[in-house]
Scaffold this active site. Structure first.
Site, PDB file in Angstrom:
ATOM      1  N   ASP A 186       0.313  -3.144  10.939  1.00 19.27           N
ATOM      2  CA  ASP A 186      -1.084  -3.529  10.771  1.00 19.27           C
ATOM      3  C   ASP A 186      -1.204  -5.047  10.791  1.00 19.27           C
ATOM      4  O   ASP A 186      -0.259  -5.764  10.430  1.00 19.27           O
ATOM      5  CB  ASP A 186      -1.630  -3.003   9.450  1.00 19.27           C
ATOM      6  CG  ASP A 186      -1.826  -1.491   9.455  1.00 19.27           C
ATOM      7  OD1 ASP A 186      -1.871  -0.903  10.554  1.00 19.27           O
ATOM      8  OD2 ASP A 186      -1.926  -0.906   8.363  1.00 19.27           O
TER       9      ASP A 186
ATOM     10  N   TYR B  45      10.036  -1.071   3.502  1.00 22.01           N
ATOM     11  CA  TYR B  45       8.914  -1.976   3.242  1.00 22.01           C
ATOM     12  C   TYR B  45       8.943  -2.465   1.804  1.00 22.01           C
ATOM     13  O   TYR B  45       9.446  -1.780   0.909  1.00 22.01           O
ATOM     14  CB  TYR B  45       7.576  -1.255   3.458  1.00 22.01           C
ATOM     15  CG  TYR B  45       7.320  -0.748   4.841  1.00 22.01           C
ATOM     16  CD1 TYR B  45       6.663  -1.535   5.779  1.00 22.01           C
ATOM     17  CD2 TYR B  45       7.702   0.541   5.218  1.00 22.01           C
ATOM     18  CE1 TYR B  45       6.407  -1.063   7.060  1.00 22.01           C
ATOM     19  CE2 TYR B  45       7.453   1.020   6.493  1.00 22.01           C
ATOM     20  CZ  TYR B  45       6.802   0.223   7.411  1.00 22.01           C
ATOM     21  OH  TYR B  45       6.555   0.689   8.670  1.00 22.01           O
TER      22      TYR B  45
ATOM     23  N   ASP C 259      -6.548  -0.236   1.892  1.00 23.70           N
ATOM     24  CA  ASP C 259      -5.909  -1.520   1.620  1.00 23.70           C
ATOM     25  C   ASP C 259      -6.975  -2.522   1.181  1.00 23.70           C
ATOM     26  O   ASP C 259      -8.179  -2.222   1.198  1.00 23.70           O
ATOM     27  CB  ASP C 259      -5.098  -2.035   2.819  1.00 23.70           C
ATOM     28  CG  ASP C 259      -5.953  -2.306   4.049  1.00 23.70           C
ATOM     29  OD1 ASP C 259      -7.082  -2.798   3.902  1.00 23.70           O
ATOM     30  OD2 ASP C 259      -5.493  -2.022   5.167  1.00 23.70           O
TER      31      ASP C 259
ATOM     32  N   ARG D 143      -0.130   2.386   2.913  1.00 25.55           N
ATOM     33  CA  ARG D 143      -1.396   2.254   2.181  1.00 25.55           C
ATOM     34  C   ARG D 143      -1.854   3.589   1.604  1.00 25.55           C
ATOM     35  O   ARG D 143      -2.448   3.635   0.519  1.00 25.55           O
ATOM     36  CB  ARG D 143      -2.471   1.610   3.061  1.00 25.55           C
ATOM     37  CG  ARG D 143      -2.666   2.185   4.407  1.00 25.55           C
ATOM     38  CD  ARG D 143      -3.321   1.127   5.321  1.00 25.55           C
ATOM     39  NE  ARG D 143      -3.176   1.482   6.717  1.00 25.55           N
ATOM     40  CZ  ARG D 143      -4.137   2.054   7.435  1.00 25.55           C
ATOM     41  NH1 ARG D 143      -5.297   2.351   6.877  1.00 25.55           N
ATOM     42  NH2 ARG D 143      -3.942   2.336   8.694  1.00 25.55           N
TER      43      ARG D 143
END
Length: 286
Positions: A38, A66, A80, A171
């Site tokens: 993203d 992540y 988010d 997210r």
């Protein structure tokens, strides 16, 4: 130029933005990336250049790692912090309470893809429908969380490390953890630290690549994509058969191999079955 460059994607860039700029840097249109990030996310974005683009298909199922910031008490339409706020709630969560819910999100879990995602429904991207104010039913799908750890916790913010399978929405994971804690939550920051066998330590800042006099020096060899396949050097005759797409006998256990000619050139990812070697994918220059 052929090879794989591990880009440290900056915030605000789409993965497509990165590949578009690198086409000019490397002077080729044959460029693809391994796993979309993203715009708000940073970190490891493998970019495949030249003949290496033939290897993108082998990277699609790579697992990822992540580090993310979970903001508790805030729910948004995009899941988010960039989205429109849907709800704010007081946060009375302790670190112990957070740690108590994390086991439910480890292993194989079901995730409902967010509306703001690139998935298609009836030929339309979900994010296009979401921007029109439309919501459609999405079916939950399985993803695997190999590891989920809390790195830090303070008030309404937790920093998490997630090692997960392809297709995991971080997210959505943040949103679901917030819901499990009863206060809601969303993703406030995201950095990818590992994609397949490539790590943040190998990543090159995009700005460095954009201003490099010799960008090819940052390219990793194509065969780095297959670290788990054993290396095999072919005879001259076998190498010729490999280049022509023919099979040949090779006394090796059944399995997958990185195949080289006598000069050390990487020719192909190949397989051996019942003593016969055949090409899965060739990577040599015609």
């Amino acid at each position: 130029m052929n090879g794989i460059v591990i880009v440290d994607k900056p915030q605000g860039w789409t993965s497509q933005d990165v590949t578009a700029r690198l086409r000019r840097v490397f002077g080729t249109r044959r460029i693809g990336h391994g796993g979309t990030l993203d715009p708000m996310a940073t970190g490891v974005l493998p970019v495949f250049v030249g003949r290496a683009t033939r290897g993108v298909e082998f990277f699609t199922h790579a697992d990822k790692t992540y580090e993310t910031e979970l903001r508790l008490g805030l729910s948004t339409d995009t899941e988010d912090i960039t989205g429109a706020v849907l709800e704010t709630r007081p946060v009375n969560v302790t670190e112990e309470a957070l740690l108590a819910v994390l086991p439910a999100f480890r292993g194989e879990i079901q995730q409902t893809p967010p509306m703001y995602s690139a998935l298609k429904v009836d030929g339309q991207r979900l994010y296009d429908l979401a921007r029109k104010g439309q919501t459609v039913e999405r079916q939950p799908r399985p993803v695997t969380i190999f590891a989920l750890d809390c790195l830090a916790f303070s008030g309404d913010t937790a920093r998490l490390r997630i090692h997960c399978s392809k297709g995991t929405y971080i997210r959505t994971l943040c949103k679901d953890i917030g819901q499990a804690l009863g206060c809601g939550g969303c993703m406030a920051a995201l950095r990818r630290t590992q994609a397949g066998g490539y790590t943040a330590e190998q990543a090159v800042p995009l700005e460095t690549l954009l201003h490099a006099e010799r960008p090819e020096e940052f390219l990793l060899p194509v065969d780095s994509l297959f670290p788990d396949a054993s290396a095999v050097t072919l005879t001259e005759k076998q190498a010729l058969r490999c280049r022509n797409g023919n099979t040949f006998s090779r006394d090796l256990p059944d399995g997958t191999y990185r195949v080289y000619d006598g000069t050390g050139e990487f020719l192909a990812l190949s397989q051996v079955k019942n003593g016969v070697m055949s090409t899965i994918k060739s990577f040599f220059e015609p």
